[in-house]
Design a protein around this motif. Structure first.
Motif, mmCIF file in Angstrom:
data_model
loop_
_atom_site.group_PDB
_atom_site.id
_atom_site.type_symbol
_atom_site.label_atom_id
_atom_site.label_comp_id
_atom_site.label_asym_id
_atom_site.label_seq_id
_atom_site.Cartn_x
_atom_site.Cartn_y
_atom_site.Cartn_z
ATOM 1 N N GLU A 182 0.870 -1.108 -0.120
ATOM 2 C CA GLU A 182 0.180 0.045 0.126
ATOM 3 C C GLU A 182 0.867 1.245 0.002
ATOM 4 N N GLU A 183 1.881 1.355 0.846
ATOM 5 C CA GLU A 183 2.729 2.357 0.894
ATOM 6 C C GLU A 183 3.343 2.824 -0.501
ATOM 7 N N SER A 184 3.791 1.621 -1.137
ATOM 8 C CA SER A 184 4.457 2.172 -2.561
ATOM 9 C C SER A 184 3.436 2.319 -3.361
ATOM 10 N N MET A 185 2.260 1.605 -3.452
ATOM 11 C CA MET A 185 1.178 2.350 -4.356
ATOM 12 C C MET A 185 0.982 3.747 -4.198
ATOM 13 N N VAL A 186 0.641 4.248 -2.956
ATOM 14 C CA VAL A 186 0.168 5.615 -2.600
ATOM 15 C C VAL A 186 1.310 6.813 -2.931
ATOM 16 N N THR A 187 2.699 6.146 -2.728
ATOM 17 C CA THR A 187 3.598 6.968 -3.059
ATOM 18 C C THR A 187 3.776 7.189 -4.567
ATOM 19 N N PHE A 188 3.666 6.195 -5.292
ATOM 20 C CA PHE A 188 3.606 6.148 -6.788
ATOM 21 C C PHE A 188 2.344 6.721 -7.375
ATOM 22 N N LYS A 189 1.389 6.656 -6.955
ATOM 23 C CA LYS A 189 0.148 7.587 -7.328
ATOM 24 C C LYS A 189 0.298 8.843 -7.045
ATOM 25 N N ASN A 190 0.948 9.381 -6.163
ATOM 26 C CA ASN A 190 1.285 10.828 -5.849
ATOM 27 C C ASN A 190 2.134 11.209 -6.907
ATOM 28 N N THR A 191 3.376 10.456 -7.148
ATOM 29 C CA THR A 191 4.301 10.953 -8.108
ATOM 30 C C THR A 191 3.782 11.109 -9.544
ATOM 31 N N LEU A 192 2.817 10.123 -9.950
ATOM 32 C CA LEU A 192 2.092 10.157 -11.097
ATOM 33 C C LEU A 192 1.089 11.335 -11.165
ATOM 34 N N GLU A 193 0.342 11.632 -10.220
ATOM 35 C CA GLU A 193 -0.481 12.995 -10.076
ATOM 36 C C GLU A 193 0.432 14.152 -10.222
ATOM 37 N N ASP A 194 1.628 14.171 -9.582
ATOM 38 C CA ASP A 194 2.411 15.262 -9.690
ATOM 39 C C ASP A 194 2.853 15.381 -11.026
ATOM 40 N N LEU A 195 3.087 14.410 -11.867
ATOM 41 C CA LEU A 195 3.674 14.505 -13.263
ATOM 42 C C LEU A 195 2.590 15.057 -14.239
ATOM 43 N N GLY A 196 1.417 14.993 -13.822
ATOM 44 C CA GLY A 196 0.043 15.382 -14.555
ATOM 45 C C GLY A 196 -0.603 14.361 -15.122
ATOM 46 N N TYR A 197 -0.777 13.316 -14.349
ATOM 47 C CA TYR A 197 -1.660 12.100 -14.997
ATOM 48 C C TYR A 197 -2.866 12.084 -14.142
ATOM 49 N N PRO A 198 -4.013 12.284 -14.769
ATOM 50 C CA PRO A 198 -5.241 12.212 -14.102
ATOM 51 C C PRO A 198 -5.841 10.750 -13.871
ATOM 52 N N ASN A 199 -6.750 10.645 -13.028
ATOM 53 C CA ASN A 199 -7.529 9.353 -12.879
ATOM 54 C C ASN A 199 -6.566 8.373 -12.757
ATOM 55 N N VAL A 200 -5.588 8.426 -11.650
ATOM 56 C CA VAL A 200 -4.865 7.134 -11.130
ATOM 57 C C VAL A 200 -5.537 6.702 -10.118
ATOM 58 N N VAL A 201 -5.874 5.011 -10.031
ATOM 59 C CA VAL A 201 -6.719 4.591 -8.941
ATOM 60 C C VAL A 201 -5.806 3.322 -8.421
ATOM 61 N N ILE A 202 -6.071 2.947 -7.444
ATOM 62 C CA ILE A 202 -5.602 1.786 -6.671
ATOM 63 C C ILE A 202 -6.854 0.877 -6.413
ATOM 64 N N PRO A 203 -7.081 -0.138 -7.116
ATOM 65 C CA PRO A 203 -8.162 -1.121 -6.812
ATOM 66 C C PRO A 203 -8.157 -1.902 -5.587
ATOM 67 N N THR A 204 -8.989 -2.441 -5.124
ATOM 68 C CA THR A 204 -8.973 -3.306 -4.026
ATOM 69 C C THR A 204 -9.588 -4.527 -4.651
ATOM 70 N N LYS A 205 -9.075 -5.674 -3.990
ATOM 71 C CA LYS A 205 -9.549 -6.992 -4.388
ATOM 72 C C LYS A 205 -11.178 -6.947 -5.043
ATOM 73 N N GLY A 206 -11.443 -7.482 -5.849
ATOM 74 C CA GLY A 206 -12.793 -7.478 -6.482
ATOM 75 C C GLY A 206 -13.474 -6.364 -7.143
ATOM 76 N N HIS A 207 -12.659 -5.289 -7.064
ATOM 77 C CA HIS A 207 -12.904 -3.990 -7.454
ATOM 78 C C HIS A 207 -13.203 -3.987 -8.838
ATOM 79 N N GLU A 208 -14.275 -3.510 -9.316
ATOM 80 C CA GLU A 208 -14.900 -3.766 -10.833
ATOM 81 C C GLU A 208 -15.038 -2.180 -11.301
ATOM 82 N N PHE A 209 -14.445 -2.279 -12.442
ATOM 83 C CA PHE A 209 -14.384 -0.813 -13.389
ATOM 84 C C PHE A 209 -15.155 -1.036 -14.741
ATOM 85 N N ILE A 210 -16.241 -0.151 -14.958
ATOM 86 C CA ILE A 210 -16.793 -0.030 -16.326
ATOM 87 C C ILE A 210 -15.820 0.964 -17.215
ATOM 88 N N ILE A 211 -15.019 0.286 -18.128
ATOM 89 C CA ILE A 211 -14.462 1.015 -19.035
ATOM 90 C C ILE A 211 -14.966 1.180 -20.393
#
Length: 473
Positions: free
Chosen positions: A444-473
């Motif tokens: 979790e710590e690694s994911m949160v840090t990398f999510k913040n890094t990508l958002e600082d680089l300007g990437y929108p809509n970065v998400v960290i799914p949980t098990k069973g998390h379903e996304f309509i794409i």
């Protein structure tokens, strides 16, 4: 269409994602074992290995051979899957020997389970269901359905659905999976990183460039830290050998995954040998699976980097050299404990959850002249993690052991890309075109840090799914 995360969600192991197209067609990307949590939660029915109906899956795309990506494939067929497994040729060969080895371990587990059961002993110590332990026959049935796909080939799975395997580094045959799917008259693209390799890694080619995708699933194993420079790995190894086998003298034990990490370590040792830098001490490679893997690396040497191919041309072999001894028999493996001269022991598994490494560690647990060099990641709950984090004692089975063995750790042999490699992978995507980035395969710590890094680089809509998390794409 929808994308559901069934594994490696806020965890490092157990990769498994299910893509369901508008017409109901299901693509499973990886089918891995959770190495840190061996209980099966949320099954679709009692005694199932999966939280979904395996019989409804239509095709599997496998990124690479490691068991946390491939280890439940035989279970999939046992539960009604009738489709094919698409992967590269080296991945097919490496997966076969890994799954066969896993099946043999399963049968030893089952034998112990049945013995305890027949004597009326408590079965609480067993963290598996006997029905879920597959056999070598199950593995043979599984491998019959593998379809090898060349790197870079745009393979048409069915009308309106294509997959391309792109070199990912990390392991021989490892791939990023790029999927194109027609959905209600619209072409949608998804990129699954698998495990991202690193540049200038021993034996392997650098990861290839990837195409633009609408949706990206990216691993984050090292999303919050940087590796030591890869060129320092041989010098670091030499320093550890000198301190642990020459200055003391003692023995150096290296737990290493039989496939990938063992070959990188052996290759670096061979290079030190031909350069005249390696001390004249015995090296035991104690992993029959590692020996099989060595042969597959030789077989697919055309997939290796230029340095490795040149080395073969100059020295005829990647892994065979003077003072190297390959151990086949279990009796010979245990006899190493009686070898009184300084030595290096390379054995599996890397997380110490099985294999011959366990008796080497147990035999040397209270030996102050022994050192363990951990060259890879150990998931929480594994023996490797418990030894790494020990506070002077360690419980093995029912016994508490004092820990006098020294424990050192390096990430210079890690096949996973670090934070900079992951950023490099994502930055190949145009942030105005990528609709969503999903982060998985990390703590979790690694994911949160990398999510913040990508958002600082300007990437929108970065998400960290949980098990069973379903996304309509």
């Amino acid at each position: 269409m929808k994308l559901t995360f069934w594994g490696a969600a806020q965890k490092v192991t157990g990769s498994m994602a299910l893509l369901t197209l508008e017409d109901g067609y299901q693509v499973l990307i990886d089918c891995g074992v959770d190495m840190g949590n061996f209980s099966e939660d949320d099954p679709i029915y009692p005694n199932s290995s999966f939280p979904f109906d395996a019989s409804l899956v239509n095709v599997v795309c496998l990124t690479h051979a490691h068991l946390d990506h491939s280890g439940k494939l035989p279970n999939l067929y046992k539960e009604g899957y009738e489709g094919q497994i698409l992967c590269t040729s080296p991945t097919a060969s490496l997966s076969q020997i890994l799954l066969e080895d896993s099946a043999r371990i399963n049968q030893r587990k089952l034998k112990t389970y049945n013995k305890k059961k027949s004597k009326g002993h408590s079965l609480d110590q067993f963290n598996f269901l006997p029905e879920n332990l597959y056999t070598e026959g199950d593995v043979a049935n599984t491998m019959q359905e593998v379809v090898p796909i060349q790197f870079g080939r745009r393979f048409n799975i069915k009308p309106g659905l294509w997959v391309t395997f792109i070199p990912a580094g990390h392991l021989l045959g490892a791939a990023h999976v790029y999927i194109e799917a027609d959905d209600n008259g619209e072409r949608k693209t998804l990129l699954f990183s698998g495990d991202i390799g690193r540049e200038n890694y021993p034996l392997l080619k650098d990861p290839s460039e990837v195409p633009q995708a609408d949706y990206v699933v990216c691993e984050t194993t090292y999303g919050n830290r940087e590796h030591q420079h890869i060129q320092d790995s041989a010098l670091e190894m030499l320093d550890v050998i000198k301190r642990t086998c020459v200055d003391i003298p003692g023995r150096l034990i290296i737990p290493a995954f039989s496939i990938g990490r063992t070959q990188a370590v052996l290759f670096e040792l061979h290079k030190l040998f031909v350069e005249g830098k390696l001390p004249p001490i015995k090296i035991f490679s104690d992993s029959p699976l590692g020996i099989q893997s060595n042969r597959i690396y030789d077989q697919f040497s055309n997939h290796l980097n230029q340095d490795a191919r040149d080395f073969i041309e100059d020295y005829d072999s990647l892994f065979n050299f003077e003072n190297m001894e390959y151990v086949l028999k279990q009796s010979d493996s245990k006899a190493i404990s009686n070898y009184n001269e300084p030595c290096i022991i390379i054995s599996s598994s890397g997380m110490m959850e099985g294999g011959r490494i366990q008796h080497h560690i147990q035999a040397n647990m209270e030996n102050p002249y022994a050192t363990v060099l951990m060259v890879g990641y150990s998931a929480e709950g594994t023996m490797g993690a418990r030894l790494r984090d020990n506070e002077g004692t360690l419980r093995l089975g029912k016994e508490e052991h004092k820990v006098h063995i020294k424990v050192e750790q390096t990430d210079s042999f890690s096949g996973h890309g670090d934070k900079n490699d992951l950023i490099r992978f994502i930055q190949q995507q145009d942030k105005t075109k990528t609709k969503q980035i999903f982060l998985n395969h990390g703590e979790e710590e690694s994911m949160v840090t990398f999510k913040n890094t990508l958002e600082d680089l300007g990437y929108p809509n970065v998400v960290i799914p949980t098990k069973g998390h379903e996304f309509i794409i």
